[in-house]
Structures are given as structure tokens and as C-alpha cells.
Scaffold this active site. Structure first.
Site, mmCIF file in Angstrom:
data_model
loop_
_atom_site.group_PDB
_atom_site.id
_atom_site.type_symbol
_atom_site.label_atom_id
_atom_site.label_comp_id
_atom_site.label_asym_id
_atom_site.label_seq_id
_atom_site.Cartn_x
_atom_site.Cartn_y
_atom_site.Cartn_z
ATOM 1 N N LYS A 1 -5.537 -13.436 -19.503
ATOM 2 C CA LYS A 1 -6.950 -13.685 -19.786
ATOM 3 C C LYS A 1 -7.102 -14.055 -21.270
ATOM 4 O O LYS A 1 -6.413 -13.467 -22.101
ATOM 5 C CB LYS A 1 -7.784 -12.432 -19.483
ATOM 6 N N ASP B 1 -11.566 -5.575 -13.042
ATOM 7 C CA ASP B 1 -10.701 -5.271 -14.172
ATOM 8 C C ASP B 1 -10.479 -3.763 -14.132
ATOM 9 O O ASP B 1 -11.214 -3.026 -13.462
ATOM 10 C CB ASP B 1 -11.369 -5.690 -15.483
ATOM 11 N N LEU B 2 -9.471 -3.276 -14.841
ATOM 12 C CA LEU B 2 -9.169 -1.841 -14.782
ATOM 13 C C LEU B 2 -9.752 -1.067 -15.965
ATOM 14 O O LEU B 2 -10.700 -0.307 -15.828
ATOM 15 C CB LEU B 2 -7.654 -1.627 -14.709
ATOM 16 N N ASP B 3 -9.180 -1.260 -17.138
ATOM 17 C CA ASP B 3 -9.578 -0.481 -18.312
ATOM 18 C C ASP B 3 -10.981 -0.863 -18.767
ATOM 19 O O ASP B 3 -11.285 -2.039 -18.977
ATOM 20 C CB ASP B 3 -8.574 -0.703 -19.446
ATOM 21 N N THR C 1 -5.692 -6.806 -13.862
ATOM 22 C CA THR C 1 -5.612 -6.181 -15.184
ATOM 23 C C THR C 1 -4.670 -6.941 -16.098
ATOM 24 O O THR C 1 -3.740 -7.608 -15.632
ATOM 25 C CB THR C 1 -5.152 -4.714 -15.053
ATOM 26 N N SER C 2 -4.884 -6.816 -17.384
ATOM 27 C CA SER C 2 -3.998 -7.458 -18.353
ATOM 28 C C SER C 2 -2.751 -6.624 -18.620
ATOM 29 O O SER C 2 -1.772 -7.133 -19.166
ATOM 30 C CB SER C 2 -4.747 -7.700 -19.676
ATOM 31 N N ASP D 1 -15.354 -5.892 -18.404
ATOM 32 C CA ASP D 1 -15.971 -5.225 -19.553
ATOM 33 C C ASP D 1 -15.701 -5.945 -20.856
ATOM 34 O O ASP D 1 -16.144 -5.480 -21.916
ATOM 35 C CB ASP D 1 -15.457 -3.785 -19.669
#
Length: 225
Positions: free
Chosen positions: A143, A19-21, A111-112, A168
């Protein structure tokens, strides 16, 4: 690669899906500032809105917290504002080091957010761009639906059970599990007790390193004490 160290666990996979953030980039202050301003503009309870945003697509959150608003237009506005303003966005602890130990074909980002926003944040954090980036715009269902992780595994030419997700947020962990992919939870955004469904919880990517393995096309991910 690290060769000698004390580890509590070594996980084996072929592909790491990040995931990114909250995992590779610390954008929480930036994200919450923009969402808070948006909530105030629409006379919504900012604190209630902020409880729903992490790990989900912007459009899905807007549909939940403000169903009467034109979700597509509002999501485009919020995503564009955050793309233009990356003030305060930095790499999370250990992110650059971990990515530097991986070959380009060994990792991807799921990522979202939209791809343009993801790339802007990666550049702001001075992190490398992945060969494969699955964004919220690349899937029909965000997601916690497993579509994004299943698509990433397929495009990386790996079976889901050969992958490992690093997330996260609870929606991200649920998406990974729905795709039959194990997940590591990083405690950058939520407290440990909210992410207990993950196979493993770590406070920081600093605890992860890649160690040598005799098997070709295999990643040995070591977890430090």
C-alpha cells in the site's frame, strides 16, 4: 443480525476487506514502542520515523527513512520482535461483535505486515482468524499500491466494486481507491481531516452492524448515528 435500529446510512457489498492494525486490533502503542527503539538504535529521529510507519510495509518505511540500511534484514528484525512481543495488543472497540455477524466467506484481512505477525496479533486480541489473509509478503508492491486489495478481491471471487474496504490510514485508503473499491475510514490512528478522501468516516467499529437483507450473498452494513 440487527433488525431494528436508527441508521444514518446502509452500505451494500458482497465482501468486507479489513485492514488489521488500527482497524481490528489496537497495536499502536506496541508498534510505536518497537519502532521508537529501532530508530534510537540507528540514531534516527524517532518522531519523524513514527510519522511514516502506519499503513505501510515495514520494508518500504525503512527504505524511505534509512536508505543506507539493509532493508530486508532490518524489516525481518522489526517484524520478528513484534511477533514475539504482543504486549498491549487488544481488539478495537466493536471489532469482535462485527466479525461475529459475518460468515467466513464474507470477509478477509489485507494487512501490510507479514502473516505471522498478523496472526500473533489476532490471537492476542482474541479475534478469529480469517479464511483469507493477504499480507505484505504476498505482494510485490505494498500500500498505497492497489495490488493487495485487487488480489484479495480476486481470491474472494468478487469484483472490486462488490467489495468494501475498512481502513485507518491514508496509504490504505489510497490503495483501496486505486483498486476502485470504496473505503470506510476508522478514526483509531489518524484524525478525521487526514482521512477525508474516504467515502465515510467513523470514530469506531461500534457504529457498524450487519442487518438483514433479502438478497442472497449480500452484506448490508448499517452505520449508526
Amino acid at each position: 443480525m440487527t433488525k431494528k435500529k436508527d441508521y444514518s446510512k446502509v452500505l451494500i457489498c458482497r465482501v468486507l476487506l479489513f485492514d488489521l492494525d488500527g482497524v481490528l486490533v489496537d497495536s499502536i502503542a506496541n508498534v510505536e514502542r518497537h519502532w521508537g527503539e529501532w530508530a534510537q538504535r540507528h540514531q534516527l529521529d524517532a518522531q519523524q520515523v513514527l510519522k511514516t510507519i502506519h499503513g505501510r510495509r515495514t520494508i518500504d518505511t525503512i527504505r524511505q527513512v534509512a536508505p543506507k540500511l539493509p532493508a530486508e534484514n532490518e524489516a525481518r528484525y522489526l517484524n520478528d520482535m513484534q511477533t514475539l512481543d504482543t504486549n498491549g495488543v487488544t481488539a478495537t472497540a466493536g471489532a469482535a461483535k462485527l466479525l461475529s455477524q459475518l460468515a467466513p466467506e464474507q470477509w478477509a484481512i489485507v494487512t501490510s505486515g507479514p502473516a505471522t505477525l498478523a496472526r500473533a496479533r489476532l490471537r492476542a486480541a482474541q479475534l478469529p482468524l480469517p479464511r483469507l489473509l493477504i499480507s505484505g509478503n504476498d505482494v510485490k508492491q505494498g500500500k498505497p499500491h492497489p495490488e493487495s486489495y485487487l488480489k484479495a478481491a480476486e481470491l474472494m471471487r468478487a469484483e472490486p466494486e462488490e467489495c468494501l474496504v475498512i481502513e485507518d490510514s491514508l496509504p490504505g485508503i489510497e490503495a483501496a481507491h486505486a483498486a476502485h473499491i470504496p473505503a470506510i475510514a476508522v478514526g483509531n490512528t489518524h484524525p478525521r481531516n487526514e482521512l477525508k478522501s474516504a467515502e465515510l468516516w467513523i470514530p469506531s467499529l461500534n457504529l457498524l452492524s450487519i442487518i438483514d437483507t433479502e438478497e442472497e450473498n449480500e452484506i448490508a452494513l448499517a452505520v449508526s448515528e
